[in-house]
Scaffold this active site. Sequence first.
Site, mmCIF file in Angstrom:
data_model
loop_
_atom_site.group_PDB
_atom_site.id
_atom_site.type_symbol
_atom_site.label_atom_id
_atom_site.label_comp_id
_atom_site.label_asym_id
_atom_site.label_seq_id
_atom_site.Cartn_x
_atom_site.Cartn_y
_atom_site.Cartn_z
ATOM 1 N N ARG A 190 -0.601 12.645 2.692
ATOM 2 C CA ARG A 190 0.624 12.491 3.481
ATOM 3 C C ARG A 190 1.751 13.353 2.911
ATOM 4 N NH1 ARG A 190 2.104 10.198 7.733
ATOM 5 N NH2 ARG A 190 4.225 9.521 8.093
ATOM 6 N N HIS A 237 -2.140 8.339 0.795
ATOM 7 C CA HIS A 237 -2.354 8.203 2.235
ATOM 8 C C HIS A 237 -2.913 9.492 2.845
ATOM 9 C CE1 HIS A 237 -0.897 5.614 5.807
ATOM 10 N NE2 HIS A 237 -1.821 6.451 6.251
ATOM 11 N N LYS A 280 0.843 -1.198 0.000
ATOM 12 C CA LYS A 280 0.000 0.000 0.000
ATOM 13 C C LYS A 280 0.881 1.252 0.000
ATOM 14 C CE LYS A 280 -3.696 2.294 2.589
ATOM 15 N NZ LYS A 280 -2.986 3.553 2.907
ATOM 16 N N ILE A 316 -12.067 8.330 -3.260
ATOM 17 C CA ILE A 316 -13.099 7.457 -3.820
ATOM 18 C C ILE A 316 -14.291 7.535 -2.879
ATOM 19 C CG2 ILE A 316 -13.718 5.120 -4.517
ATOM 20 C CD1 ILE A 316 -11.565 6.374 -6.269
ATOM 21 N N ASP A 353 -7.359 4.053 -3.427
ATOM 22 C CA ASP A 353 -8.120 4.835 -2.462
ATOM 23 C C ASP A 353 -7.801 6.312 -2.687
ATOM 24 O OD1 ASP A 353 -5.692 5.355 -1.194
ATOM 25 O OD2 ASP A 353 -6.123 4.116 0.557
#
Length: 293
Positions: free
Chosen positions: A195, A192, A168, A224, A221
């Site tokens: 991040r 993330h 990930k 979404i 992700d």
Amino acid sequence: MSDTGNSNRIARAYIDSLRIETRYMDSTTPDLTFSLYGQTFASPIMTAALSHLDHFMFPGAADALAQGAAAAKAALWYGMAEDEEIERLHGAGAGMIEIIKPYADRDLIYQKIEHAQNLGLLAVGIDIDHPFAEDGSPDVCDGREMRAMTTPELAAIVKAAKLPLIVKGVLSRRDAERCLVAGARGLVLSHHNNRIEYAVPPLAVLPEIAEMAGDVPLFVDCEIQTGMDAFKALCLGAKGVCIGRPLMTAIKQNGADGVRDYLNKASAQLAKAMAYTGCRDLAHMDASIIRRV
């Protein structure tokens, strides 16, 4: 303060810039059935790997996420947690993927993978985008220091793991190539939750990574939020998508039922988009449907 470089805002704008063709001729009601690592789910829309929900929200919030995912027949991803919490969430009955931080104590990574294997989780993952703090020094989470993963270390972990190992935090062709060389069984394209500022949107880099990934499943992700967002990602090469912050709101509003209802609504939105564009199932998603303006 300006949020020009906010990666969530950038990702949202990119998703919203994507338009779709409609293709009604010879279309049919779509099948959303989703198979992953030998288990079948109702839809490729899953929870994101949230963590510390009981701390940041309220006691029982993590259980609501797990129970809602199980009720929606969706895959449950979960992030940094002690073994006891992973056991409890797994007990809700959803197919579960645990994401493990890049601990400097590599033995802890192996211990957590072994625990996941003993529980019979669906898969495990390594969160490669969390090794550094805001000043570039090693990050510390819950008193544990982090360290960037090397390709040989990742290869050794993949080889030792009896479960599929997902990486990930991939957001470049460079990292994707190295993770694939190491034998990763899945990649999550993610920045993330902002991040780092000015991150490339996951959907922008998705097609080129999908081209090189072959049969290795890609997940997305970051922003979404709806079934239409999911549709765009799936057309561009994702195997599945993960919804995060909207599910936190759903938990606050209606607990596990809120999670179930949100996931089911997003899946219905995905089904609509597929029906209107001639995508009869997940094996027939078509990148040519998507156009950027």
